[in-house]
Design a protein around this motif. Structure first.
Motif, PDB file in Angstrom:
ATOM      1  N   TRP A  50      84.798  42.435  -0.037  1.00  0.00           N
ATOM      2  CA  TRP A  50      84.774  41.163   0.688  1.00  0.00           C
ATOM      3  C   TRP A  50      84.895  41.432   2.185  1.00  0.00           C
ATOM      4  CZ3 TRP A  50      85.274  36.051  -1.654  1.00  0.00           C
ATOM      5  CH2 TRP A  50      85.139  36.081  -3.043  1.00  0.00           C
ATOM      6  N   SER A  52      85.802  39.266   6.126  1.00  0.00           N
ATOM      7  CA  SER A  52      86.413  38.090   6.731  1.00  0.00           C
ATOM      8  C   SER A  52      85.516  37.584   7.848  1.00  0.00           C
ATOM      9  CB  SER A  52      87.782  38.467   7.297  1.00  0.00           C
ATOM     10  OG  SER A  52      88.324  37.404   8.044  1.00  0.00           O
ATOM     11  N   ALA A  68      86.873  32.352   6.552  1.00  0.00           N
ATOM     12  CA  ALA A  68      86.392  32.474   5.178  1.00  0.00           C
ATOM     13  C   ALA A  68      86.474  33.923   4.743  1.00  0.00           C
ATOM     14  CB  ALA A  68      84.949  31.993   5.070  1.00  0.00           C
ATOM     15  N   SER A  71      82.269  36.912  -0.102  1.00  0.00           N
ATOM     16  CA  SER A  71      81.969  37.862  -1.178  1.00  0.00           C
ATOM     17  C   SER A  71      80.706  38.654  -0.834  1.00  0.00           C
ATOM     18  CB  SER A  71      81.770  37.126  -2.505  1.00  0.00           C
ATOM     19  OG  SER A  71      80.500  36.484  -2.519  1.00  0.00           O
ATOM     20  N   GLN A  75      79.197  34.277  -0.992  1.00  0.00           N
ATOM     21  CA  GLN A  75      80.034  33.130  -1.336  1.00  0.00           C
ATOM     22  C   GLN A  75      81.266  33.111  -0.418  1.00  0.00           C
ATOM     23  OE1 GLN A  75      81.425  33.381  -5.379  1.00  0.00           O
ATOM     24  NE2 GLN A  75      80.798  31.294  -5.816  1.00  0.00           N
ATOM     25  N   GLU A  76      81.619  31.942   0.098  1.00  0.00           N
ATOM     26  CA  GLU A  76      82.757  31.823   1.012  1.00  0.00           C
ATOM     27  C   GLU A  76      83.914  31.089   0.362  1.00  0.00           C
ATOM     28  OE1 GLU A  76      81.681  30.118   4.785  1.00  0.00           O
ATOM     29  OE2 GLU A  76      80.352  31.793   5.279  1.00  0.00           O
ATOM     30  N   ARG A  77      85.124  31.632   0.547  1.00  0.00           N
ATOM     31  CA  ARG A  77      86.364  30.980   0.148  1.00  0.00           C
ATOM     32  C   ARG A  77      87.135  30.743   1.443  1.00  0.00           C
ATOM     33  NH1 ARG A  77      84.977  31.111  -4.764  1.00  0.00           N
ATOM     34  NH2 ARG A  77      85.311  32.702  -6.299  1.00  0.00           N
ATOM     35  N   CYS A  78      87.268  29.486   1.813  1.00  0.00           N
ATOM     36  CA  CYS A  78      87.838  29.139   3.128  1.00  0.00           C
ATOM     37  C   CYS A  78      89.353  28.954   3.080  1.00  0.00           C
ATOM     38  CB  CYS A  78      87.187  27.861   3.643  1.00  0.00           C
ATOM     39  SG  CYS A  78      85.423  28.040   3.968  1.00  0.00           S
ATOM     40  N   ALA A  79      89.964  29.199   4.222  1.00  0.00           N
ATOM     41  CA  ALA A  79      91.396  28.979   4.398  1.00  0.00           C
ATOM     42  C   ALA A  79      91.644  28.610   5.854  1.00  0.00           C
ATOM     43  CB  ALA A  79      92.192  30.222   4.011  1.00  0.00           C
ATOM     44  N   PHE A  98      94.560  27.009   1.503  1.00  0.00           N
ATOM     45  CA  PHE A  98      93.137  27.007   1.195  1.00  0.00           C
ATOM     46  C   PHE A  98      92.530  25.803   1.907  1.00  0.00           C
ATOM     47  CE2 PHE A  98      94.929  29.117  -2.657  1.00  0.00           C
ATOM     48  CZ  PHE A  98      94.370  30.370  -2.429  1.00  0.00           C
ATOM     49  N   ASP A 100      88.632  23.355   2.607  1.00  0.00           N
ATOM     50  CA  ASP A 100      87.232  23.124   2.252  1.00  0.00           C
ATOM     51  C   ASP A 100      86.354  23.690   3.373  1.00  0.00           C
ATOM     52  OD1 ASP A 100      87.085  21.219   4.333  1.00  0.00           O
ATOM     53  OD2 ASP A 100      87.289  19.522   2.963  1.00  0.00           O
ATOM     54  N   GLU A 101      85.038  23.596   3.204  1.00  0.00           N
ATOM     55  CA  GLU A 101      84.114  24.194   4.172  1.00  0.00           C
ATOM     56  C   GLU A 101      84.143  23.511   5.540  1.00  0.00           C
ATOM     57  OE1 GLU A 101      82.230  21.172   1.616  1.00  0.00           O
ATOM     58  OE2 GLU A 101      83.099  23.086   1.074  1.00  0.00           O
TER      59      GLU A 101
END
Length: 174
Positions: A50, A52, A68, A71, A75-79, A98, A100-101
Motif C-alpha cells: 500500500w 499513502s 488515503a 491499495s 482502491q483508497e481507504r480514507c482517514a 476513518f 469518506d472520500e
C-alpha cells in the motif's frame, strides 16, 4: 538494515489504549518532520504494498491531515486526523478517524498522543492511542493494525537511513 533499537507495542484493553515506543537512529528534528510533513509521511506511513496519499494537510492546532491508504489496485481507504495540541519538537495530539472520500470523519475515532525526545542522537517516539470504545479498538486489532503499523515503522526506519530522505528533508526545510 535492522538495528537493535527499542520497539514496543502493547495493548491494555482495560483502558482501551495501545502504547507504542520506538527509537530511531536519527536526530529529533528529522524524526519530528517525518511525522509532521506530508512529503515525508507519504514516503513511509503505509504498509507495503500500500501507499499513502495526503490529499490536504495543515499541521496546526485545529488543522487536519486528510489522506488515503491506496491499495496496489488503486482502491483508497480514507482517514482524517484533526490536530488538537502541538508543542513543537516535543508533542502533538490528534483525533484519528476513518473518513469518506470527501473528508467527513466517521466517528468514533481514536485519540493519539505523540511524544518525542532525543538522547545521544537517538530519538524516541512514544505514542498512546486511546479508543473511546473497546469494540473499535478490537476491530482495529482484528483488521491488522499492529502488523500494519509495525510495517510502517519499518518503512520509516529504512527511509531515515537513506540519503534520499536527507535530500528530501533539506528541500522541505528550504
Amino acid at each position: 538494515m535492522k538495528n537493535n533499537l527499542l520497539f514496543d507495542f502493547t495493548v491494555d484493553k482495560t483502558i482501551k489504549t495501545a502504547f507504542i515506543t520506538k527509537e530511531f537512529a536519527a536526530e529529533l528534528p528529522l524524526v519530528w518532520d517525518a511525522f509532521t510533513k506530508k512529503e515525508l509521511l507519504d514516503q513511509w506511513v503505509a504498509p507495503k504494498p500500500w501507499t499513502s496519499k495526503t490529499k490536504d494537510m495543515n499541521f496546526e492546532v485545529g488543522g487536519r491531515r486528510f489522506y488515503a491508504m491506496v491499495s496496489p489496485e488503486g482502491q483508497e481507504r480514507c482517514a482524517i486526523q484533526k490536530y488538537t495540541s502541538i508543542t513543537p519538537k516535543t508533542n502533538f495530539k490528534l483525533l484519528n478517524a476513518f473518513a469518506d472520500e470527501d473528508g467527513n470523519a466517521q466517528l468514533p475515532g481514536s485519540d493519539w498522543d505523540y511524544s518525542f525526545s532525543e538522547q545521544n542522537g537517538i530519538t524516541k517516539v512514544s505514542i498512546a492511542i486511546y479508543n473511546e470504545s473497546l469494540e473499535r479498538m478490537e476491530m482495529m486489532l482484528e483488521m491488522g493494525f499492529k502488523e500494519g503499523f509495525t510495517m510502517s515503522i519499518d518503512n520509516l526506519e529504512e527511509l531515515l537511513e537513506t540519503d534520499q530522505c536527507i535530500l528530501l528533508w533539506r528541500n522541505i526545510k528550504n
